[in-house]
Design an enzyme around this catalytic site. Structure first.
Site, PDB file in Angstrom:
ATOM      1  N   HIS A  71      -1.566  10.454 -11.314  1.00 36.13           N
ATOM      2  CA  HIS A  71      -0.325  11.064 -11.777  1.00 36.13           C
ATOM      3  C   HIS A  71      -0.645  12.151 -12.794  1.00 36.13           C
ATOM      4  O   HIS A  71      -1.702  12.141 -13.437  1.00 36.13           O
ATOM      5  CB  HIS A  71       0.591  10.010 -12.394  1.00 36.13           C
ATOM      6  CG  HIS A  71       1.253   9.141 -11.372  1.00 36.13           C
ATOM      7  ND1 HIS A  71       2.219   8.209 -11.688  1.00 36.13           N
ATOM      8  CD2 HIS A  71       1.099   9.064 -10.025  1.00 36.13           C
ATOM      9  CE1 HIS A  71       2.622   7.602 -10.595  1.00 36.13           C
ATOM     10  NE2 HIS A  71       1.957   8.086  -9.572  1.00 36.13           N
ATOM     11  N   GLU A  73       0.300  12.773 -15.748  1.00 36.03           N
ATOM     12  CA  GLU A  73      -0.003  12.328 -17.110  1.00 36.03           C
ATOM     13  C   GLU A  73      -1.456  11.872 -17.245  1.00 36.03           C
ATOM     14  O   GLU A  73      -2.144  12.180 -18.225  1.00 36.03           O
ATOM     15  CB  GLU A  73       0.925  11.176 -17.521  1.00 36.03           C
ATOM     16  CG  GLU A  73       2.400  11.498 -17.424  1.00 36.03           C
ATOM     17  CD  GLU A  73       2.991  11.101 -16.078  1.00 36.03           C
ATOM     18  OE1 GLU A  73       2.337  11.364 -15.028  1.00 36.03           O
ATOM     19  OE2 GLU A  73       4.099  10.534 -16.059  1.00 36.03           O
ATOM     20  N   CYS A 101       6.389   7.321 -15.227  1.00 38.48           N
ATOM     21  CA  CYS A 101       6.642   5.996 -14.671  1.00 38.48           C
ATOM     22  C   CYS A 101       6.182   4.955 -15.686  1.00 38.48           C
ATOM     23  O   CYS A 101       5.523   5.273 -16.677  1.00 38.48           O
ATOM     24  CB  CYS A 101       5.920   5.821 -13.339  1.00 38.48           C
ATOM     25  SG  CYS A 101       4.112   5.723 -13.484  1.00 38.48           S
ATOM     26  N   CYS A 104       2.283   4.749 -16.276  1.00 36.64           N
ATOM     27  CA  CYS A 104       1.752   5.892 -17.023  1.00 36.64           C
ATOM     28  C   CYS A 104       2.217   5.844 -18.475  1.00 36.64           C
ATOM     29  O   CYS A 104       1.461   6.171 -19.392  1.00 36.64           O
ATOM     30  CB  CYS A 104       2.179   7.203 -16.375  1.00 36.64           C
ATOM     31  SG  CYS A 104       1.336   7.544 -14.807  1.00 36.64           S
ATOM     32  N   HIS A 245      13.268 -13.613 -17.793  1.00 33.55           N
ATOM     33  CA  HIS A 245      13.592 -14.395 -18.991  1.00 33.55           C
ATOM     34  C   HIS A 245      13.147 -13.671 -20.258  1.00 33.55           C
ATOM     35  O   HIS A 245      12.172 -12.921 -20.255  1.00 33.55           O
ATOM     36  CB  HIS A 245      12.914 -15.765 -18.904  1.00 33.55           C
ATOM     37  CG  HIS A 245      13.433 -16.756 -19.885  1.00 33.55           C
ATOM     38  ND1 HIS A 245      13.005 -16.801 -21.189  1.00 33.55           N
ATOM     39  CD2 HIS A 245      14.357 -17.744 -19.758  1.00 33.55           C
ATOM     40  CE1 HIS A 245      13.621 -17.775 -21.828  1.00 33.55           C
ATOM     41  NE2 HIS A 245      14.457 -18.362 -20.981  1.00 33.55           N
ATOM     42  N   CYS A 276      12.683 -23.883 -23.762  1.00 33.56           N
ATOM     43  CA  CYS A 276      12.563 -25.108 -22.973  1.00 33.56           C
ATOM     44  C   CYS A 276      11.077 -25.396 -22.755  1.00 33.56           C
ATOM     45  O   CYS A 276      10.210 -24.607 -23.130  1.00 33.56           O
ATOM     46  CB  CYS A 276      13.283 -24.956 -21.627  1.00 33.56           C
ATOM     47  SG  CYS A 276      12.517 -23.750 -20.519  1.00 33.56           S
TER      48      CYS A 276
END
Length: 385
Positions: A71, A73, A101, A104, A245, A276
């Site tokens: 990419h 970047e 994205c 990146c 979560h 939990c």
């Protein structure tokens, strides 16, 4: 003319874009189908004069349907890292057709944290999949690393036209709805920033952190506010989103920061509901991977505290060097000041806050108490059989 497309091996910046190429790829449409290439126009400012081997501006592009390390970047960072000098301070500006994205964004944030002499400002024509949670978290990682991320407006497009386009002396001609689209993108980016920074509303804080454990007419979800103590503290609020979560989001967020294993860190978490058994064990596994990290968990309420599995989860946390405690007035007040869009108002405690905290604290103390014969006899006696 547009330079020939780059291959990952050359990694040399182009000098200019053709006018039609610029207009097509930088047009800030709200729906930009078919525009799969990201162009990155950059400027690097230092006190040292630029050279032919190290220009202070140029253009990189990604390759269509390529892995993230190709990419634009990543191509820039590969090119730039070879030119970095530890004695030099750098002001880097990017003008991008698409925002980074998530992958990146995380890599750029990691680079910035490892190179404190580099300041990065990013101006984008459009946001890449702005409704995706991963995109929002990626933008958050950039903000946390000190990068400035902003939407391009008319003056920014005009600047790019004049400095990165082979315009043959022609003035920049804005396309239809440029200003309106910039305003819309800017509103969306600000919403992402606000919701990623996640200052809670007053209503959410008072309804969700209310510490009476009996059933409420308002559904009470798991909210997790945390602070990572660094020279510049990282503060976030998270909650359950589409199967993701709050605890998982928290762990993924910390992992993406690429913490220095040679440093010690303190993280304090404030939960509406205690974890939990399943997510308590996820926290323990996370802590085991980060021996240099100290975690404190404060909770407003205990989640199904009579369930033996959840008791074991809390015990497992305590036995794994995690501090587990119940929130008191001071903790609620701290959250109000640091995680709530309180508009400058003071925290107003609800009726019986201290009484509910004390009751929950007694329950937690009994859960975490070592199971000796004396404790078992005491518990058996409390059954009043």
């Amino acid at each position: 003319m547009l330079s020939s497309p780059q291959t990952p091996g050359t990694r040399k910046p182009m000098k200019t874009l053709a006018p039609d190429k610029f207009s097509f790829n930088f047009e800030n449409l709200r729906l930009a189908h078919g525009r799969n290439t990201t162009f990155l126009c950059f400027q690097v400012e230092t006190k040292a004069p630029p050279s032919l081997n190290s220009p202070d501006s140029g253009i990189f592009q990604n390759q269509d349907h390529c892995p993230s390390h190709h990419h634009a970047e990543m191509v820039f960072l590969t090119w730039f890292q070879k030119r970095l000098s530890p004695a030099q301070h750098y002001e880097v500006t990017w003008y991008m057709s698409w925002s980074p994205c998530s992958r990146c964004a995380v890599q750029v944030a990691k680079f910035l944290k490892s190179n404190s002499t580099v300041n990065l400002s990013i101006f984008v024509a459009r946001l890449y999949y702005p409704r995706e949670l991963e995109t929002k978290d990626g933008l958050h990682s950039l903000w946390q690393a000190g990068a400035q991320v902003q939407i391009m407006f008319f003056q920014d497009f005009k600047y790019c036209w004049e400095n990165f386009v082979n315009n043959e002396g022609k003035p920049f001609q804005p396309w239809k709805n440029l200003d309106e689209n910039s305003k819309d993108w800017d509103t969306e980016l600000k919403d992402i920033h606000r919701n990623t920074t996640d200052l809670l509303t007053e209503e959410i804080f008072y309804s969700q952190f209310y510490n009476r454990e009996k059933k409420s007419s308002i559904p009470r979800k798991t909210y997790l506010c945390y602070q990572l103590n660094e020279p510049q503290p990282v503060k976030r609020c998270l909650h359950y989103k589409k199967g993701y979560h709050a605890v998982t989001r928290f762990i993924d967020g910390i992992v993406s920061m690429n913490l220095d294993p040679a440093r010690s860190y303190d993280i304090t978490c404030y939960f509406t509901w205690s974890p939990c058994n399943r997510y308590a064990r996820k926290l323990v596994s996370f802590i085991e991977d980060y021996p240099n990290l100290r975690l404190k968990v404060y909770t407003s309420r205990l989640y199904f505290h009579w369930c033996w599995m959840n008791m074991q989860g809390l015990q497992h946390l305590q036995n794994s060097r995690v501090t587990v405690a119940v929130m008191t007035f001071r903790d609620f007040e701290y959250c109000w000041k640091n995680f709530v869009d309180n508009q400058g108002k003071p925290f107003e405690p609800w009726e019986k806050l201290d009484l509910y905290s004390q009751s929950t604290e007694r329950r937690l103390r009994r859960i975490l108490k070592p199971l000796t014969p004396d404790v078992l006899n005491e518990d058996f006696g409390n059954l009043h059989l």
